[in-house]
Design an enzyme around this catalytic site. Structure first.
Site, short mmCIF file in Angstrom:
data_model
loop_
_atom_site.label_atom_id
_atom_site.label_comp_id
_atom_site.label_asym_id
_atom_site.label_seq_id
_atom_site.Cartn_x
_atom_site.Cartn_y
_atom_site.Cartn_z
N HIS A 51 45.34 41.32 48.09
CA HIS A 51 46.90 41.90 48.17
C HIS A 51 47.42 41.20 48.97
O HIS A 51 47.09 40.40 49.72
CB HIS A 51 46.47 43.39 48.97
N ASP A 54 46.71 41.12 52.40
CA ASP A 54 45.30 40.60 52.60
C ASP A 54 45.61 39.24 52.90
O ASP A 54 44.97 38.60 53.92
CB ASP A 54 44.42 40.89 51.48
N GLU A 175 46.72 46.58 36.00
CA GLU A 175 45.41 47.00 36.12
C GLU A 175 45.69 48.61 35.72
O GLU A 175 46.36 49.27 36.73
CB GLU A 175 45.11 46.88 37.78
N GLU A 211 39.53 47.87 34.81
CA GLU A 211 38.39 48.02 35.80
C GLU A 211 37.59 49.06 34.95
O GLU A 211 38.21 50.12 34.26
CB GLU A 211 39.07 48.77 36.91
N HIS A 214 38.26 52.76 35.77
CA HIS A 214 39.40 53.34 35.53
C HIS A 214 39.60 53.73 33.92
O HIS A 214 40.21 54.79 33.61
CB HIS A 214 40.62 52.18 35.64
N ASP A 249 38.07 58.27 42.01
CA ASP A 249 37.57 56.91 41.49
C ASP A 249 36.33 56.50 42.61
O ASP A 249 36.73 56.05 43.76
CB ASP A 249 38.87 55.87 41.83
N ASP A 251 34.08 53.74 42.05
CA ASP A 251 33.84 52.26 42.46
C ASP A 251 32.29 52.07 43.01
O ASP A 251 31.97 51.33 43.79
CB ASP A 251 34.85 51.75 43.89
N ASP A 284 35.01 45.34 41.88
CA ASP A 284 35.89 46.26 42.85
C ASP A 284 35.00 47.50 43.03
O ASP A 284 34.87 48.47 42.34
CB ASP A 284 37.12 46.74 41.90
#
Ligand code: 3MF
Ligand code: MG
Length: 346
Positions: A51, A54, A175, A211, A214, A249, A251, A284
């Site tokens: 990000h 980040d 995304e 993803e 998703h 979600d 993950d 992810d």
């Protein structure tokens, strides 16, 4: 060479977490950013996903400071021998983006989102990536009548065009996710984002990151979505993980919920030589909140292992048998054959 010969793997620092969730606080000691980056290679990965905040500590500081910190990050990456895969402007946490960024009703919020996107591009250039990932998290509605949906599409395309024009080398990867945090997200599926690509000023520089979780949340199949995007030559990254039905979600570790679905993703990626143009197999995945400090990276290592093990299964699938079963329309036998391959009994 990447692709069929050797897949390269990546993840983002948020994948090593302290276990906080919406119902409770941190349960593990925080690990600072440089420590996380030092773990990437050790865990068997080559790429880092970022990000904007980040890569630098904040983007709401003078530009000189952003440039200075991005240069420091570049040095760290070079010293570690790591590749920065992408930068994603985090447009869903800031008070200015409560109602979304590019599609917000407030012009000041939209300007903040555009400005922040330009900063993400500047950071990407400094750390050495040409990929900007857009997860349009808050571009959507809780209340249907709260936004003009047609205008929202226009605004989204205008934002992507602005980025493409701001930098003639950068690529934009959508995304897609159908819901969470919003009730209805704009651009919920691969098809939605691809149709947007073709409306931009430079469709060749706009693609997608798919993803697993998703697509499942959208009631779709990840492998089929990936095949569709690869037909368009627009699958430029993936976020592999898993998801147990229609809920938040999750993950989860790749393949943990549905091994056949994971096999299908490895199969489609392998068959179509995903990675041959430098694309990473991104993960992810979230560590379970129950994990102790010393075991909070095994979800990453295990996801990669599952991928590599399934890759062996994929390679061993008898292509002649597959073709014959397809030609004779014996799909029951085909299904059983794949199940036996996955169980190691073929
Ligand atoms: C949201 C996500 C995010 C994005 C990341 C990069 C936590 O559901 O999957 O990961 O992948 O923000 O866009
Ligand atoms: Mg993701």
């Amino acid at each position: 060479m990447a692709g069929k010969a050797a897949f390269r793997f990546s993840f983002g620092p948020w994948n090593i977490s302290d276990g906080a969730d919406v119902f409770g606080p941190e349960v593990r000691k925080p690990i600072d950013k440089t420590k996380k980056i030092a773990l990437v290679k050790k865990l068997g990965f080559e790429g880092v996903q970022f990000h904007d905040d980040d890569a630098v500590s904040s983007v709401d500081v003078p530009h000189d400071q952003i440039v200075k910190e991005a240069k420091e990050m570049k040095k760290i990456l070079d010293a570690e021998g790591l590749v920065p895969e992408f930068v994603a402007p985090r447009l869903w946490e800031h008070p200015n983006t409560i109602d979304g960024g590019y599609t917000a009703n407030d012009p000041k919020a939209r300007e903040y989102a555009l400005e922040r996107s330009r900063k993400a591009i500047d950071i990407a250039n400094i750390i050495g990536s040409r990929n900007i990932v857009l997860w349009p998290a808050r571009e959507g509605v809780y209340v249907n009548e709260s936004k003009d949906h047609k205008v929202a599409s226009e605004r989204f395309v205008a934002a992507v065009n602005m980025m493409l024009e701001y930098d003639k080398n950068i690529r934009i990867l959508g995304e897609m996710k159908p819901n969470e945090p919003m009730d209805h997200a704009y651009l919920p599926t691969t098809g939605h984002f691809l149709s947007i690509c073709y409306k931009t000023v430079d469709p060749k520089r706009v693609g997608v990151l798919i993803e697993t979780a998703h697509t499942i949340l959208a009631g779709l199949d990840p492998a089929i979505e990936m095949g569709f995007a690869m037909y368009h030559e627009k699958l430029w990254s993936v976020h592999l993980n898993d998801q147990n039905g229609l809920k938040f979600d999750e993950d989860r570790v790749f393949g943990a919920m549905n091994l056949k679905r994971a096999f299908d993703q490895v199969f489609v990626l392998y068959e179509n030589d995903f990675g041959a143009n430098g694309e990473f197999v991104g993960l992810d995945v979230k560590s379970l909140r129950t994990q102790k400090d010393d075991a909070a990276t095994s979800h990453l290592v295990n996801s990669k292992k599952v991928f590599m093990d399934l890759l062996e299964v994929v390679k061993k699938v008898d292509r002649k048998k597959l073709a014959d079963l397809r030609a004779s329309r014996n799909y029951e036998e085909l299904e059983y054959y794949i199940i036996t391959c996955i169980m190691g009994r073929a």
